[in-house]
Write an enzyme that holds these catalytic residues in place. Structure first.
Site, short mmCIF file in Angstrom:
data_model
loop_
_atom_site.label_atom_id
_atom_site.label_comp_id
_atom_site.label_asym_id
_atom_site.label_seq_id
_atom_site.Cartn_x
_atom_site.Cartn_y
_atom_site.Cartn_z
N GLY A 7 0.91 -1.34 -0.12
CA GLY A 7 -0.03 -0.05 0.01
C GLY A 7 1.01 1.14 0.17
N GLY A 8 2.10 1.03 -0.62
CA GLY A 8 3.04 2.21 -0.67
C GLY A 8 2.74 3.21 -1.50
N THR A 9 1.99 3.07 -2.37
CA THR A 9 1.52 4.11 -3.25
C THR A 9 0.27 5.02 -2.64
OG1 THR A 9 -0.32 2.76 -4.14
CG2 THR A 9 2.03 2.66 -5.17
N GLY A 10 -0.08 4.69 -1.35
CA GLY A 10 -1.26 5.59 -0.74
C GLY A 10 -0.94 6.76 -0.13
N ARG A 32 1.35 -3.94 -7.28
CA ARG A 32 0.24 -4.74 -7.91
C ARG A 32 0.16 -4.73 -9.50
NH1 ARG A 32 -5.06 -4.07 -6.07
NH2 ARG A 32 -5.03 -1.75 -6.74
N LYS A 41 1.26 8.96 -9.99
CA LYS A 41 1.54 7.73 -9.21
C LYS A 41 2.79 6.83 -9.84
CE LYS A 41 -2.03 4.75 -7.72
NZ LYS A 41 -2.77 3.53 -7.78
N LYS A 133 -11.12 -3.92 10.86
CA LYS A 133 -9.70 -4.08 11.23
C LYS A 133 -9.52 -4.96 12.61
CE LYS A 133 -8.46 0.42 9.97
NZ LYS A 133 -8.32 2.07 10.21
N ARG A 137 -7.18 -8.18 13.18
CA ARG A 137 -6.33 -8.26 14.46
C ARG A 137 -6.51 -9.52 15.02
NH1 ARG A 137 -6.46 -3.41 18.80
NH2 ARG A 137 -5.87 -1.56 17.30
N HIS A 265 -17.95 8.91 12.11
CA HIS A 265 -16.60 9.11 12.99
C HIS A 265 -16.42 10.47 13.37
CE1 HIS A 265 -14.54 5.78 10.07
NE2 HIS A 265 -15.65 5.19 10.87
P1 NDP Z 1 -5.14 5.05 0.30
O1 NDP Z 1 -6.83 5.02 -0.05
O2 NDP Z 1 -4.38 6.33 0.13
O3 NDP Z 1 -4.71 3.57 -0.26
C1 NDP Z 1 -3.68 3.13 -0.15
C2 NDP Z 1 -3.39 1.74 -0.72
O4 NDP Z 1 -4.40 0.84 -1.12
C3 NDP Z 1 -2.70 2.06 -2.18
O5 NDP Z 1 -1.48 1.75 -2.14
C4 NDP Z 1 -3.57 1.11 -3.04
O6 NDP Z 1 -2.59 0.39 -3.79
C5 NDP Z 1 -4.14 0.13 -2.23
N1 NDP Z 1 -5.29 -0.55 -2.41
C6 NDP Z 1 -6.45 -0.13 -2.81
N2 NDP Z 1 -7.41 -1.21 -3.38
C7 NDP Z 1 -6.56 -2.41 -3.23
C8 NDP Z 1 -7.08 -3.45 -3.58
N3 NDP Z 1 -8.20 -3.91 -4.02
N4 NDP Z 1 -5.96 -4.62 -3.47
C9 NDP Z 1 -4.70 -4.16 -2.81
N5 NDP Z 1 -4.36 -2.78 -2.40
C10 NDP Z 1 -5.34 -1.94 -2.70
O7 NDP Z 1 -5.07 4.54 1.85
P2 NDP Z 1 -4.83 5.60 3.24
O8 NDP Z 1 -3.50 6.05 3.30
O9 NDP Z 1 -5.90 6.66 2.95
O10 NDP Z 1 -5.57 4.65 4.32
C11 NDP Z 1 -4.59 3.58 5.14
C12 NDP Z 1 -5.08 3.53 6.42
O11 NDP Z 1 -5.03 4.90 7.11
C13 NDP Z 1 -6.30 3.06 6.38
O12 NDP Z 1 -6.38 1.94 7.52
C14 NDP Z 1 -7.34 4.00 7.03
O13 NDP Z 1 -8.52 3.50 7.81
C15 NDP Z 1 -6.10 4.89 7.68
N6 NDP Z 1 -6.59 6.39 7.65
C16 NDP Z 1 -6.48 7.03 8.65
C17 NDP Z 1 -6.82 8.52 8.81
C18 NDP Z 1 -6.71 9.26 10.08
O14 NDP Z 1 -6.94 10.42 9.95
N7 NDP Z 1 -6.24 8.74 10.97
C19 NDP Z 1 -7.17 9.13 7.60
C20 NDP Z 1 -7.24 8.15 6.17
C21 NDP Z 1 -7.14 6.92 6.43
P3 NDP Z 1 -2.67 0.55 -5.75
O15 NDP Z 1 -1.87 1.86 -5.75
O16 NDP Z 1 -1.97 -0.58 -6.01
O17 NDP Z 1 -4.24 0.77 -5.99
#
Ligand code: NDP
Length: 307
Positions: A7-10, A32, A41, A133, A137, A265
């Site tokens: 998920g490093g692209t996220g 992926r 990206k 989640k 866990r 939330h």
């Molecule tokens: P993003 O929505 O930015 O996505 C992260 C990654 O998920 C991308 O690298 C993407 O990969 C991958 N992904 C999406 N769909 C799939 C799939 N079907 N299979 C495999 N990989 C997939 O994530 P966030 O950074 O927003 O969220 C990460 C965590 O942080 C979550 O648990 C979220 O609940 C939490 N969070 C917390 C916040 C806070 O304020 N505390 C705010 C936002 C999130 P690819 O590029 O390959 O598609």
């Protein structure tokens, strides 16, 4: 350490890759085959490679590719998107691969928000994310995989930059709506600090099989205090209104699913005070106490970027 980020692209994942490289770890990023690349990206991924990251291909629909990836590392950090909660339970496939590989010394699943173990009472539809989640866990703990859960509270850009309002991610210079009287304490974090603290935990025996709460003291502030910081920065008082918990929850009716998740939330954070209304118990540690050397960003500094 050898660290794999899934998920490093996220949004938070890319900051974790950066922090992993900065802290000198051999950093692997899972890519992926199903990923769709836009130019941004793609350039980001190429940038990871340029900075020394190792790109490794793997798919959640191909167990052997996940197994191959996790076999190469000591630590796996998953930052899978939480927007679609079905993604979160895809992590069960990662848990299977880590269990089979048997070499992973620490797994950090995709958490980085409120502590789901404290959200069993949460309102639907937002509760679904916490339930998913918790399923992950349970699978980790049943498999005996060493873990750390990171409870990162509110990412600054999602909650501080907009003065905790729904809607655009920029602060108004005119008005703000307070949740109740705006005095309930929340906890805000710069995302770069989330990544820094997260990377500090991965080889620390004090964080083994624990939940690490990111609660830097100066960032435990109410919405009203946050608004006050913004007002000071722009030298202007905002026009304030207020919404009751009942009216706020009632506003859900007119919203789509995603809006309803956000309302539920926000309700728990800003009316109930779920981030700061408990003491950290036996199974937890607080990050800024463990790592006092991290000079975390205060929210008045964070908001300066919006001026
Ligand atoms: P993003 O929505 O930015 O996505 C992260 C990654 O998920 C991308 O690298 C993407 O990969 C991958 N992904 C999406 N769909 C799939 C799939 N079907 N299979 C495999 N990989 C997939 O994530 P966030 O950074 O927003 O969220 C990460 C965590 O942080 C979550 O648990 C979220 O609940 C939490 N969070 C917390 C916040 C806070 O304020 N505390 C705010 C936002 C999130 P690819 O590029 O390959 O598609």
């Amino acid at each position: 350490m050898k660290v794999l980020v899934v998920g490093g692209t996220g949004y938070i994942g890319r900051r974790i890759v950066k922090a992993s490289l900065a802290q000198g770890h051999t950093s692997y990023v899972l890519l992926r085959p199903e990923t769709t690349y836009d130019v941004d990206k793609l350039q980001m991924v190429l940038g990871f490679k340029e900075q020394g990251a190792i790109l490794i291909e793997g798919s959640f629909s191909d167990h052997s590719s996940l197994l191959n990836a996790v076999k190469q590392v000591d630590v796996v950090i998953c930052t899978m998107s939480g927007t679609c909660s079905q993604n979160l339970t895809l992590q069960l496939k990662l848990v299977d691969a880590i269990k089979e590989a048997g070499n992973v010394k620490r797994f950090l699943p995709s958490e980085f928000g409120m502590d789901p173990s404290r959200m069993g009472h949460a309102l639907e539809p937002g509760r679904d994310i916490f339930d998913k989640k918790m399923i992950v866990r349970k699978a980790i703990e049943d498999a005996g995989i060493p873990f750390t859960y990171v409870s990162a509270n509110c990412f600054g850009s999602f909650f501080a930059g907009n003065l905790s309002q729904m809607g655009p991610f920029i602060p108004s210079r005119e008005k703000v709506c307070l949740y109740g009287d705006g005095s309930v304490k929340a906890i805000y974090l710069d995302e770069e600090d989330v990544a820094t603290y997260t990377m500090k935990t991965i080889d620390d025996p004090r964080t083994l099989n624990k939940t690490i709460y990111l609660r830097p003291q100066q960032n435990i502030i109410s919405q009203k205090e946050l608004v006050g910081m913004w007002e000071k920065l722009i030298g202007k008082e905002l026009k304030k209104s207020s919404i009751t918990a009942e009216d706020f929850l009632a506003s859900m009716k007119e919203m789509d699913y995603y809006g309803q998740v956000v309302v539920s939330h926000l309700y728990h954070i800003f009316f109930e005070g779920c981030l700061a209304n408990f003491e950290i118990g036996k199974g937890g540690e607080e990050a800024s106490k463990l790592y006092p050397e991290v000079r975390y960003t205060r929210m008045n500094e964070y908001l300066r970027r919006y001026v």
